[in-house]
Design a protein around this motif. Structure first.
Motif, mmCIF file in Angstrom:
data_model
loop_
_atom_site.group_PDB
_atom_site.id
_atom_site.type_symbol
_atom_site.label_atom_id
_atom_site.label_comp_id
_atom_site.label_asym_id
_atom_site.label_seq_id
_atom_site.Cartn_x
_atom_site.Cartn_y
_atom_site.Cartn_z
ATOM 1 N N LEU A 114 0.818 -1.207 0.000
ATOM 2 C CA LEU A 114 0.000 0.000 0.000
ATOM 3 C C LEU A 114 0.852 1.257 0.000
ATOM 4 C CD1 LEU A 114 -2.670 1.606 0.452
ATOM 5 C CD2 LEU A 114 -2.384 1.160 2.899
ATOM 6 N N TYR A 115 1.882 1.297 0.832
ATOM 7 C CA TYR A 115 2.652 2.523 1.016
ATOM 8 C C TYR A 115 3.633 2.797 -0.128
ATOM 9 C CZ TYR A 115 0.505 1.725 5.485
ATOM 10 O OH TYR A 115 -0.425 1.479 6.476
ATOM 11 N N ASP A 116 3.711 1.858 -1.075
ATOM 12 C CA ASP A 116 4.528 2.080 -2.267
ATOM 13 C C ASP A 116 3.682 2.499 -3.469
ATOM 14 O OD1 ASP A 116 6.863 1.360 -0.932
ATOM 15 O OD2 ASP A 116 6.562 -0.774 -1.360
ATOM 16 N N ALA A 117 2.366 2.464 -3.312
ATOM 17 C CA ALA A 117 1.473 2.805 -4.417
ATOM 18 C C ALA A 117 1.266 4.321 -4.483
ATOM 19 C CB ALA A 117 0.128 2.108 -4.239
ATOM 20 N N LYS A 118 1.087 4.842 -5.694
ATOM 21 C CA LYS A 118 0.810 6.255 -5.889
ATOM 22 C C LYS A 118 -0.699 6.466 -5.846
ATOM 23 C CE LYS A 118 1.556 10.158 -9.003
ATOM 24 N NZ LYS A 118 2.128 10.612 -10.304
ATOM 25 N N LEU A 119 -1.163 7.257 -4.878
ATOM 26 C CA LEU A 119 -2.597 7.369 -4.618
ATOM 27 C C LEU A 119 -3.110 8.802 -4.672
ATOM 28 C CD1 LEU A 119 -2.639 4.998 -1.499
ATOM 29 C CD2 LEU A 119 -3.044 4.368 -3.881
ATOM 30 N N SER A 120 -2.355 9.710 -5.264
ATOM 31 C CA SER A 120 -2.727 11.124 -5.199
ATOM 32 C C SER A 120 -3.715 11.553 -6.271
ATOM 33 C CB SER A 120 -1.476 12.004 -5.277
ATOM 34 O OG SER A 120 -0.747 11.713 -6.452
ATOM 35 N N GLY A 121 -3.918 10.732 -7.293
ATOM 36 C CA GLY A 121 -4.820 11.121 -8.376
ATOM 37 C C GLY A 121 -6.234 10.605 -8.189
ATOM 38 N N ALA A 122 -7.037 10.733 -9.236
ATOM 39 C CA ALA A 122 -8.403 10.215 -9.203
ATOM 40 C C ALA A 122 -8.354 8.692 -9.182
ATOM 41 C CB ALA A 122 -9.168 10.696 -10.430
ATOM 42 N N LEU A 123 -9.037 8.099 -8.233
ATOM 43 C CA LEU A 123 -8.965 6.642 -8.132
ATOM 44 C C LEU A 123 -10.218 6.051 -7.503
ATOM 45 C CD1 LEU A 123 -8.220 5.735 -4.950
ATOM 46 C CD2 LEU A 123 -6.068 6.777 -5.574
ATOM 47 N N ALA A 124 -10.360 4.736 -7.730
ATOM 48 C CA ALA A 124 -11.431 3.953 -7.121
ATOM 49 C C ALA A 124 -10.795 2.759 -6.432
ATOM 50 C CB ALA A 124 -12.430 3.499 -8.180
ATOM 51 N N TRP A 125 -11.061 2.619 -5.149
ATOM 52 C CA TRP A 125 -10.594 1.472 -4.385
ATOM 53 C C TRP A 125 -11.609 0.348 -4.525
ATOM 54 C CZ3 TRP A 125 -6.173 0.042 -2.405
ATOM 55 C CH2 TRP A 125 -5.217 1.009 -2.040
ATOM 56 N N VAL A 126 -11.131 -0.859 -4.790
ATOM 57 C CA VAL A 126 -12.010 -2.014 -4.954
ATOM 58 C C VAL A 126 -11.701 -3.049 -3.879
ATOM 59 C CG1 VAL A 126 -12.851 -3.794 -6.522
ATOM 60 C CG2 VAL A 126 -12.012 -1.611 -7.445
ATOM 61 N N PHE A 127 -12.740 -3.478 -3.177
ATOM 62 C CA PHE A 127 -12.602 -4.507 -2.146
ATOM 63 C C PHE A 127 -13.576 -5.636 -2.436
ATOM 64 C CE2 PHE A 127 -10.976 -0.699 -0.247
ATOM 65 C CZ PHE A 127 -9.912 -1.120 0.542
ATOM 66 N N GLY A 128 -13.127 -6.853 -2.200
ATOM 67 C CA GLY A 128 -13.962 -8.012 -2.465
ATOM 68 C C GLY A 128 -14.839 -8.386 -1.297
ATOM 69 N N ALA A 129 -15.650 -9.401 -1.500
ATOM 70 C CA ALA A 129 -16.593 -9.858 -0.493
ATOM 71 C C ALA A 129 -15.878 -10.532 0.671
ATOM 72 C CB ALA A 129 -17.590 -10.817 -1.122
ATOM 73 N N GLU A 130 -16.597 -10.666 1.773
ATOM 74 C CA GLU A 130 -16.059 -11.283 2.972
ATOM 75 C C GLU A 130 -15.644 -12.728 2.683
ATOM 76 O OE1 GLU A 130 -19.183 -10.289 2.580
ATOM 77 O OE2 GLU A 130 -19.693 -8.709 4.032
ATOM 78 N N GLY A 131 -14.368 -13.017 2.932
ATOM 79 C CA GLY A 131 -13.890 -14.382 2.802
ATOM 80 C C GLY A 131 -13.575 -14.811 1.379
ATOM 81 N N GLU A 132 -14.216 -14.212 0.383
ATOM 82 C CA GLU A 132 -14.035 -14.639 -1.006
ATOM 83 C C GLU A 132 -13.123 -13.716 -1.801
ATOM 84 O OE1 GLU A 132 -17.856 -15.011 -2.755
ATOM 85 O OE2 GLU A 132 -18.628 -16.356 -1.203
ATOM 86 N N GLY A 133 -13.058 -12.454 -1.407
ATOM 87 C CA GLY A 133 -12.271 -11.497 -2.160
ATOM 88 C C GLY A 133 -12.964 -11.077 -3.441
ATOM 89 N N MET A 134 -12.230 -10.435 -4.301
ATOM 90 C CA MET A 134 -12.798 -9.976 -5.566
ATOM 91 C C MET A 134 -13.068 -11.139 -6.510
ATOM 92 S SD MET A 134 -10.564 -6.586 -6.471
ATOM 93 C CE MET A 134 -8.999 -7.316 -5.938
ATOM 94 N N ARG A 135 -14.118 -11.009 -7.297
ATOM 95 C CA ARG A 135 -14.361 -11.982 -8.348
ATOM 96 C C ARG A 135 -13.308 -11.820 -9.446
ATOM 97 N NH1 ARG A 135 -20.506 -10.682 -9.593
ATOM 98 N NH2 ARG A 135 -19.714 -8.610 -9.073
ATOM 99 N N ARG A 136 -13.109 -12.884 -10.211
ATOM 100 C CA ARG A 136 -12.047 -12.883 -11.227
ATOM 101 C C ARG A 136 -12.188 -11.715 -12.192
ATOM 102 N NH1 ARG A 136 -12.052 -14.122 -16.268
ATOM 103 N NH2 ARG A 136 -14.157 -15.015 -16.109
ATOM 104 N N LEU A 137 -13.406 -11.506 -12.705
ATOM 105 C CA LEU A 137 -13.605 -10.446 -13.690
ATOM 106 C C LEU A 137 -13.346 -9.070 -13.079
ATOM 107 C CD1 LEU A 137 -14.322 -10.184 -16.645
ATOM 108 C CD2 LEU A 137 -16.735 -9.964 -15.997
#
Length: 272
Positions: free
Chosen positions: A202-225
């Motif tokens: 996280l602390y190596d990522a550049k986060l100062s621009g326009a962005l959308a954070w994506v988090f997956g479901a509980e226990g399953e994480g993000m779907r493949r697509l």
């Protein structure tokens, strides 16, 4: 008790009426007070435990009276029945469905700075969604985006846990999350997925621009697509024995670092 003075709580309201069909019950002081402050016209009536005469209850009655919202004193059994035996704190309200800003384009067009969005891919626990909305409100997220299917949506439990944030943060349910992510990318919004197996911290990522954070479901994480539509995957470095964080905690950590980096890029202290 104060709320037995009928003129305060019932001005301008008929003593009995049929509620409109598109209503729901919310409960807990935070949720009810927030709805009164944000959209009092949508509060049909408030149910208050007749044994409560404390300062918090009196403040609620005064606020309701200032908006001419009727308060009914009821017993605990009635409140339990209305709320499904939830932890209602002695107060509930019947409200019209809150006006929601479903148009993501309209939200983005009104922005005064770079977009900051929170995308939840299939969160089904109402407590987690409510906590995420509260975190989103705290860090100035412009909108929370989630799929219409495989997601909990806004419920009374979500409203209570969100402590008012369900009324202030636009919650946008989309039919096709992958398509929505593609459209955001076309608008120049960087899509970052939180993944505990990612190579980038996280602390190596550049986060100062326009962005959308994506988090997956509980226990399953993000779907493949969903994962495939992310521009970048990052992980929160963990120094203890636990392997992962609750989704609301993780989103708070990531959003907090985003705000820190934006403030640093602008030469401003984080508190501003």
């Amino acid at each position: 008790p104060l709320w037995h003075i009928d003129a305060v709580a019932g001005r301008g309201r008929p003593s009995h009426y049929e509620p409109m069909a598109d209503t729901r019950i919310i409960y807990g002081f935070h949720a009810v007070v927030s709805r009164l402050r944000q959209h009092a016209a949508g509060v049909q009536e408030i149910y208050l435990d007749g044994t409560r005469n404390d300062a918090r209850a009196q403040d609620l009655v005064r606020l309701a009276g200032s908006h001419a919202v009727r308060i009914m004193t009821v017993d605990t059994g009635r409140l339990d029945g209305l709320t499904g035996h939830a932890r209602h704190q002695g107060v509930a309200a019947r409200v019209l469905a809150a006006p929601q800003r479903h148009d993501l384009d309209a939200v983005l067009e009104e922005l005064q700075g770079p977009a900051l969005l929170l995308v939840l891919d299939g969160v089904q626990d109402p407590h987690n969604l409510g906590a995420c909305l509260r975190v989103a409100d705290a860090f100035g997220v412009n909108a929370v985006i989630a799929p219409k299917d495989r997601a909990v949506g806004i419920t009374p439990v979500v409203s209570k846990v969100a402590s008012g944030a369900a009324e202030t943060v636009p919650y946008i349910a989309v039919t096709n999350l992958a398509r929505t992510l593609r459209e955001l990318k076309e608008l120049g919004i960087w899509i970052i997925g939180a993944d505990q197996d990612a190579a980038t911290q996280l602390y190596d990522a550049k986060l100062s621009g326009a962005l959308a954070w994506v988090f997956g479901a509980e226990g399953e994480g993000m779907r493949r697509l969903t994962r495939e539509h992310c521009d970048e995957l990052v992980r929160i470095p963990m120094s203890g024995t636990v392997e992962s964080l609750n989704i609301s905690v993780a989103s708070g950590v990531c959003l907090g670092e985003t705000i820190r980096q934006r403030a640093a890029a602008a030469g401003k202290p984080v508190s501003s």
